[in-house]
Motif scaffolding. Structure first.
Motif, PDB file in Angstrom:
ATOM      1  N   PRO A  12       0.463  -1.601  -0.103  1.00  0.00           N
ATOM      2  CA  PRO A  12       0.405   0.402   0.047  1.00  0.00           C
ATOM      3  C   PRO A  12       0.808   1.267  -0.476  1.00  0.00           C
ATOM      4  O   PRO A  12       1.941   1.064   0.719  1.00  0.00           O
ATOM      5  CB  PRO A  12      -1.172  -0.159   1.289  1.00  0.00           C
ATOM      6  CG  PRO A  12       0.102  -1.140   1.829  1.00  0.00           C
ATOM      7  CD  PRO A  12       0.686  -1.515   1.382  1.00  0.00           C
ATOM      8  N   HIS A  65      -0.311   4.168   0.392  1.00  0.00           N
ATOM      9  CA  HIS A  65      -1.176   5.436   1.916  1.00  0.00           C
ATOM     10  C   HIS A  65      -1.562   4.833   2.592  1.00  0.00           C
ATOM     11  O   HIS A  65      -2.705   3.494   2.642  1.00  0.00           O
ATOM     12  CB  HIS A  65      -1.832   7.040   1.163  1.00  0.00           C
ATOM     13  CG  HIS A  65      -1.655   6.930  -0.213  1.00  0.00           C
ATOM     14  ND1 HIS A  65      -0.860   8.459   0.176  1.00  0.00           N
ATOM     15  CD2 HIS A  65      -1.476   6.857  -1.360  1.00  0.00           C
ATOM     16  CE1 HIS A  65      -0.086   8.403  -1.330  1.00  0.00           C
ATOM     17  NE2 HIS A  65      -1.275   8.160  -1.526  1.00  0.00           N
ATOM     18  N   CYS A  66      -1.678   5.492   4.136  1.00  0.00           N
ATOM     19  CA  CYS A  66      -2.131   4.970   5.208  1.00  0.00           C
ATOM     20  C   CYS A  66      -3.768   4.991   4.828  1.00  0.00           C
ATOM     21  O   CYS A  66      -4.179   5.848   4.080  1.00  0.00           O
ATOM     22  CB  CYS A  66      -1.773   5.751   6.578  1.00  0.00           C
ATOM     23  SG  CYS A  66      -3.831   5.326   7.763  1.00  0.00           S
ATOM     24  N   PRO A  67      -5.330   3.629   5.292  1.00  0.00           N
ATOM     25  CA  PRO A  67      -6.314   4.009   4.794  1.00  0.00           C
ATOM     26  C   PRO A  67      -7.100   5.022   5.807  1.00  0.00           C
ATOM     27  O   PRO A  67      -8.229   5.877   5.471  1.00  0.00           O
ATOM     28  CB  PRO A  67      -6.849   2.675   4.530  1.00  0.00           C
ATOM     29  CG  PRO A  67      -5.705   1.585   5.467  1.00  0.00           C
ATOM     30  CD  PRO A  67      -4.777   2.469   5.575  1.00  0.00           C
ATOM     31  N   TYR A  68      -6.023   5.595   7.243  1.00  0.00           N
ATOM     32  CA  TYR A  68      -6.638   5.862   7.735  1.00  0.00           C
ATOM     33  C   TYR A  68      -6.461   7.918   7.939  1.00  0.00           C
ATOM     34  O   TYR A  68      -7.724   7.978   7.684  1.00  0.00           O
ATOM     35  CB  TYR A  68      -6.366   5.860   9.409  1.00  0.00           C
ATOM     36  CG  TYR A  68      -7.215   4.586   9.389  1.00  0.00           C
ATOM     37  CD1 TYR A  68      -8.609   3.513   9.964  1.00  0.00           C
ATOM     38  CD2 TYR A  68      -6.295   3.205   9.637  1.00  0.00           C
ATOM     39  CE1 TYR A  68      -8.655   2.667   9.700  1.00  0.00           C
ATOM     40  CE2 TYR A  68      -6.822   1.794   9.439  1.00  0.00           C
ATOM     41  CZ  TYR A  68      -7.755   1.526  10.050  1.00  0.00           C
ATOM     42  OH  TYR A  68      -8.931   0.571   9.678  1.00  0.00           O
TER      43      TYR A  68
END
Length: 69
Positions: free
Chosen positions: A7, A9-12
């Motif tokens: 991934p 980017h962080c999903p949060y």
């Protein structure tokens, strides 16, 4: 077989400071927001797609064809 993509980017929080988790396959840690998450492939969807037509549009056209008979 090729390695899975990581991934970006962080999903949060959306930050890019991600590192693989030591706790197992598919686990990631965001060092910006201090959250841990896991990515997992769940499988294919059972509904089929018609050559370039989204499933919703295909279902709507099939429903309208059934009304005309």
């Amino acid at each position: 077989m090729s390695e899975r993509a990581a991934p970006f980017h962080c999903p949060y929080c959306g930050d890019e400071d991600l590192r693989p988790s030591e706790e197992g396959h598919g686990g990631w840690e965001c060092h910006s927001c201090n959250r841990a998450f896991q990515l997992r492939y769940r499988g294919l969807l059972t509904r089929g797609l018609t050559a370039g037509v989204p499933a919703e549009a295909s279902e709507a056209s099939q429903a309208s064809e059934g009304e005309g008979s």
